[in-house]
Design a protein around this motif. Structure first.
Motif, PDB file in Angstrom:
ATOM      1  N   GLU A   1       0.598  -1.117   0.040  1.00  0.00           N
ATOM      2  CA  GLU A   1       0.062   0.140  -0.478  1.00  0.00           C
ATOM      3  C   GLU A   1       1.051   1.314   0.440  1.00  0.00           C
ATOM      4  O   GLU A   1       1.859   1.441   0.807  1.00  0.00           O
ATOM      5  CB  GLU A   1      -0.935  -0.190   1.371  1.00  0.00           C
ATOM      6  CG  GLU A   1      -2.014   1.164   1.332  1.00  0.00           C
ATOM      7  CD  GLU A   1      -2.925   0.630   0.217  1.00  0.00           C
ATOM      8  OE1 GLU A   1      -3.673   1.368  -0.300  1.00  0.00           O
ATOM      9  OE2 GLU A   1      -3.251  -0.280   0.274  1.00  0.00           O
TER      10      GLU A   1
ATOM     11  N   GLU B   1       0.442   5.713  -0.334  1.00  0.00           N
ATOM     12  CA  GLU B   1       0.383   6.485  -0.252  1.00  0.00           C
ATOM     13  C   GLU B   1       1.402   8.239  -0.763  1.00  0.00           C
ATOM     14  O   GLU B   1       2.392   8.067   0.034  1.00  0.00           O
ATOM     15  CB  GLU B   1      -0.426   7.378   0.732  1.00  0.00           C
ATOM     16  CG  GLU B   1      -1.586   8.983   1.404  1.00  0.00           C
ATOM     17  CD  GLU B   1      -2.002   8.495   2.159  1.00  0.00           C
ATOM     18  OE1 GLU B   1      -2.841   9.117   2.552  1.00  0.00           O
ATOM     19  OE2 GLU B   1      -2.348   7.286   2.493  1.00  0.00           O
TER      20      GLU B   1
ATOM     21  N   VAL C   1      -1.236   4.580   5.325  1.00  0.00           N
ATOM     22  CA  VAL C   1      -1.648   3.073   4.608  1.00  0.00           C
ATOM     23  C   VAL C   1      -1.370   2.065   5.061  1.00  0.00           C
ATOM     24  O   VAL C   1      -1.716   1.016   4.867  1.00  0.00           O
ATOM     25  CB  VAL C   1       0.252   3.183   3.873  1.00  0.00           C
ATOM     26  CG1 VAL C   1       0.482   4.525   2.944  1.00  0.00           C
ATOM     27  CG2 VAL C   1       1.331   3.180   5.097  1.00  0.00           C
TER      28      VAL C   1
END
Length: 266
Positions: A86, A88, A128
């Motif tokens: 993940e 960001e 995240v």
């Protein structure tokens, strides 16, 4: 006095990644340490990174080549690596005249001090982690629904039982991660030494909805756990009922055999 970074810039990009279950910070070598709690190290020519032992890393002002080289080298320290981490990204801007906050997809700071960047890293890392488990639990929700529907049916087998136990284990691991290790809703220890940064932390926490997302995850975890436990209890009850019927049938058969002996062999 707070040490400042990126004195020749008024903005740069930041990227947070949730790489895996754990980063072994104890064996990290050949990096210049800029700060601790959380650990910040110098990376590349003009960048740095904050590393969290629960598996997240936040990169500041790294060129693509520097990012790839750093993550490749760091991979040996990461356990339980995720196939699709993940991520960001956000831009950080120097805005002395405005209040420090997140605005229109950017984070505004009065200065690029190490402590401020550590606060930014803490929030982005938590974000995240939450995104990762929000996605994971959405999948678990899709899988748990058929089990809930199975309460209306009688054909609940061992395979379902094993799957439910696995789902229970998954939810417990998520709870341990976000509460025990990441400490999502706890303020960072850095604020004890730099209490003047608490307003910045609270504004960013609010902008990224850290607490709201954490509580939403907790509610989903609780619902998944309750559903799985309820179905398992029904399955166990059905199994015990079947055992009781087997016992009754055996007793009846034994009685019939005894009657047969009495009537026909006496």
């Amino acid at each position: 006095m707070q040490k400042l970074l990126f004195n020749d810039r008024d903005n740069f990009r930041v990227q947070a990644l949730f790489l895996g279950e754990d980063i072994n910070l104890q064996t990290l070598k050949n990096y210049v340490c800029l700060a601790t709690m959380p650990l910040m190290v110098s990376v590349g020519k003009h960048g740095c990174a904050v590393l969290l032992n629960y598996g997240a890393v936040v990169l500041f002002n790294l060129e693509p080549v520097e990012k790839v080289a750093f993550l490749t080298k760091l991979s040996s320290q990461v356990s339980g690596t995720f196939a699709d981490p993940e991520t960001e990204e956000v831009e950080v801007h120097l805005k002395v005249a405005e209040s420090e906050r997140a605005k229109e997809g950017k984070i505004l700071l009065h200065e690029f001090s190490i402590e401020r960047l550590q606060i930014v890293a803490d929030i982005l890392a938590k974000s995240v982690v939450l995104s990762h488990y929000e996605t994971s639990l959405a999948t678990v929700f899709d899988q748990i629904e058929p089990f809930a529907a199975s309460l209306q049916r009688e054909n609940r087998g061992r395979r379902q039982s094993r799957e439910l136990v696995r789902q229970l284990g998954t939810t417990l691991l998520v709870q341990h991660k976000i509460v025990g290790r990441v400490e999502i809703i706890d303020k960072p220890e850095l604020l004890w030494e730099s209490p003047q940064l608490e307003n910045l932390y609270l504004r960013l926490e609010d902008e990224y909805e850290i607490r709201e997302r954490h509580y939403a995850l907790e509610r989903k975890l609780e619902l998944i756990t309750q559903t799985a436990q309820t179905v398992l209890e029904f399955m166990q009850h059905s199994s015990s009922q079947r055992v009781e019927w087997y016992v009754v049938i055996l007793i009846v058969v034994e009685i019939l055999l005894s009657l047969y002996d009495i009537i026909f062999k006496s």
